[in-house]
Design a protein around this motif. Sequence first.
Motif, PDB file in Angstrom:
ATOM      1  N   LEU A  22      17.975  47.431 -35.579  1.00 34.44           N
ATOM      2  CA  LEU A  22      19.153  47.779 -36.364  1.00 34.44           C
ATOM      3  C   LEU A  22      19.753  46.574 -37.056  1.00 34.44           C
ATOM      4  N   SER A  23      20.125  46.761 -38.311  1.00 30.76           N
ATOM      5  CA  SER A  23      20.892  45.738 -39.004  1.00 30.76           C
ATOM      6  C   SER A  23      22.123  46.397 -39.584  1.00 30.76           C
ATOM      7  N   ALA A  24      23.203  45.628 -39.690  1.00 27.22           N
ATOM      8  CA  ALA A  24      24.447  46.215 -40.175  1.00 27.22           C
ATOM      9  C   ALA A  24      24.745  45.769 -41.590  1.00 27.22           C
ATOM     10  N   ILE A  70      27.809  49.986 -41.817  1.00 27.45           N
ATOM     11  CA  ILE A  70      26.817  50.980 -41.425  1.00 27.45           C
ATOM     12  C   ILE A  70      25.569  50.271 -40.919  1.00 27.45           C
ATOM     13  N   ALA A  71      25.077  50.696 -39.769  1.00 26.37           N
ATOM     14  CA  ALA A  71      23.846  50.109 -39.241  1.00 26.37           C
ATOM     15  C   ALA A  71      22.673  51.006 -39.613  1.00 26.37           C
ATOM     16  N   ILE A  72      21.622  50.388 -40.138  1.00 26.63           N
ATOM     17  CA  ILE A  72      20.446  51.144 -40.570  1.00 26.63           C
ATOM     18  C   ILE A  72      19.220  50.542 -39.908  1.00 26.63           C
ATOM     19  N   ARG A  73      18.259  51.409 -39.521  1.00 25.74           N
ATOM     20  CA  ARG A  73      17.045  50.922 -38.890  1.00 25.74           C
ATOM     21  C   ARG A  73      16.116  50.278 -39.905  1.00 25.74           C
TER      22      ARG A  73
END
Lengths: 719, 77
Positions: B52-54, B62-65
């Motif tokens: 995950l990165s934000a 928003i954190a997205i894979r």
Amino acid sequence: MYTTKTCDKKTALSGDRHFKNAASRPRLELESRDALKTIAIAGNPNVGKSTIFNRLTGLKQHTGNWPGKTVALADGVTAISGESFRVVDIPGTYSLMANSAEEEVARDYICFDNPDCVMVVTDATCLERNLNLVLQIGEITPNLVVCVNLLDEAKRKNISIDLERLSERLCVPVIGTSARRGAGLDRLLKAASVKIEEESNKYINIRYPKVVETAIKSVSAQLPDLKSHKVSKRWIALKLIEGEETLLHTIEDKLSIYLSDHTLENAVISARERIKSAYPTVEINDIIVRSIVLMAEDISGEVAVSSDSYKSFDRKADRILTSKRFGIPVMLLLLLLVLWITINGANVPSQMLSSGLSHVENGFRSLLVFWNTPDTLISLLVDGVARTLFWVISVMLPPMAIFFPLFTLLEDLGYLPRVAYNLDHCFERSKTCGKQALTMCMGLGCNAAGVSGCRIIDSPRERLVAMITNTFVPCNGRFPAMIAISSIFFSATVGLFQSALSAGILLLIISTGVLITLLVSRLLSETILKGIPSAFTLELPPYRKPDILRVLWRSTVDRTLFVLGRAITVAAPAGLVIWVMANVTIGDISLLAYSAGFLEPLGQIMGLDGYILMAFILGFPANEIVVPLILMSYASTGSMLEAGSISELSSLLTQNGWTKVTALCFLTFSLVHFPCSTTCLTIKKESGSLKWTAVSFLVPTILGILLCMLVAFVARLFT
Amino acid sequence: MNTIPLHKLRAGEKATVVSLKATDSMHRRFLDLGLIEGTSITCLMTGAGGTLSAYLIRNAVIAIRKKDADNIEIITE
């Protein structure tokens, strides 16, 4: 906050489709509260909708579900200046594009059920994204009032909103509120009532690209007069062009507009073709969404002023709390701290309650003697019922009343999404999503709350996995028993150090529970709940400073009342049952000994005994009565011993054959066994399926039995 | 145009979205968040524990894979 209203959600498990065939669904019609005007409250999730709803309706509300659907509906009554209104709380959604059952319910209600006014609640700290929904709703209904909530939060983050300008741009009333403080709600309600009086028919006009606008006009020209339905022709034309299946069916049902009608059909088809040739690489739906997003961006750019969007405090905090190196260790430490406070803090209240209640018990006994009650009845009422009740209250209540408020504080602070952030990696490996970490945390407080919290998981498949595995995290009805047993058998030290050690052991148990959750989730995802991982994004909301005293007070009181209530309705009758079973004999053997004997062989393989299994079975309604039941069974008269005497507890157990192995197996089964009755009921409600409830019951039980056998076998090798 | 996938954006860097190649449900999720062509996006933190990165998207964190971030093409500023 995640733990709000109840929610029933029908899960369609054929792949990840949310909807069944539109034709087979019943119409959406709410029973009318005659003569009362209706105000519907809409908005994104987590903007304070429920707070506003609760504050407006107070106790005059009831929850249930939308007819024909299993999505939660809350509805109530409010009043201002002598006039009453019906208030309906629409499910929280980010948009009305009907990508989920909630969005469909929201859209259909607003469009076809004609609420007299729609109040859209928005978050001042995140206005731009919230405006998406406002604009979409404004296209559907002219009776709109916008509420900009969380103004106190915005102020803290140096965000200011020009409410007047926003009102000018949208051409609707805009009221600012801080619902948590109760500020602005009167003006909000007043604005709604004024809007209803107005009976306006001015919709919000979203500017689409030219080709789309001409397309809308041409289709609109083919539509019949819709004034009687109070629906915007422009919006219907737009939706016909977009061509979303389920909405087309609803339009046919409600408005008798049929696409099979040739002139209309041709207009729609040629409209679509024209748009397609102007934008060959983009979906029509995307073009529409893009226009809405750009308009929201434009308006909010003019109206919202902020100095620092991601506040530096939040940034610094997150740098530690979600960092690769410190994230998980800090998490564990925090949990350890909470457990330690719970264990330590519970000691004094426990002692006080225990001595206080024993006075009450003596008084009660004397009273019964005074009334010449027969001895057996006295024994039943005092040694059986009363003592069990008092035991549960003095031993189980303090830890629960301390843990829950602490946990609620962490939740209110906004820490939990960070936990999900840290653990998502593990959950992705288990083929589920990081939000399960959140529901797991909620399960630490209470498994039933954890299960209803699973509605934050969008994918039905993943939601089921989360519900089935929620019980692997010990709820705080199980903590006190685990603490007691582990401190008797596994830690010899005393005093402050002992509570640190107990906290450590409990942490170890919880971690094991988490590990089991991950493994079983993976297993389920590979076998009976096969499927692809869902689209996953996680929002990290800004940290909010909770109103500490208020949260602590309210949560403690709530929890205390809840546990007391459960003690009276569950523990007392259970005490009665055990007393009866211990004192009623068939031939020479008491009922209790008989049933325990029946379960004994199974118990032995599991490293336990028949009485312990009996206690777990009778403990189905509430986990906190398992240990009292065991103790009562051992005391040969089926009567309870005095609370708080750890040494008596210890000797009673060892006298009845308990060893370290027994304790270990007890802890294992306590961790991994069927969920309590409240949780089972919640699972049934949330999943709408008896089958999955049965699975949730059987999977932990069978796993627990097998694990105990394994643990017993291995442990015995070492002794 | 030299575009790179989103997951290559490092912490502190800012970029503009050029195109979205996502699948159905992920695509709709991005739209809900206001992530469309031309949106400005800043990377806040990268990959805790792996995937995950934000990111800062229209004032929300928003954190997205990683595998989903792969489907978003951006150009750095």
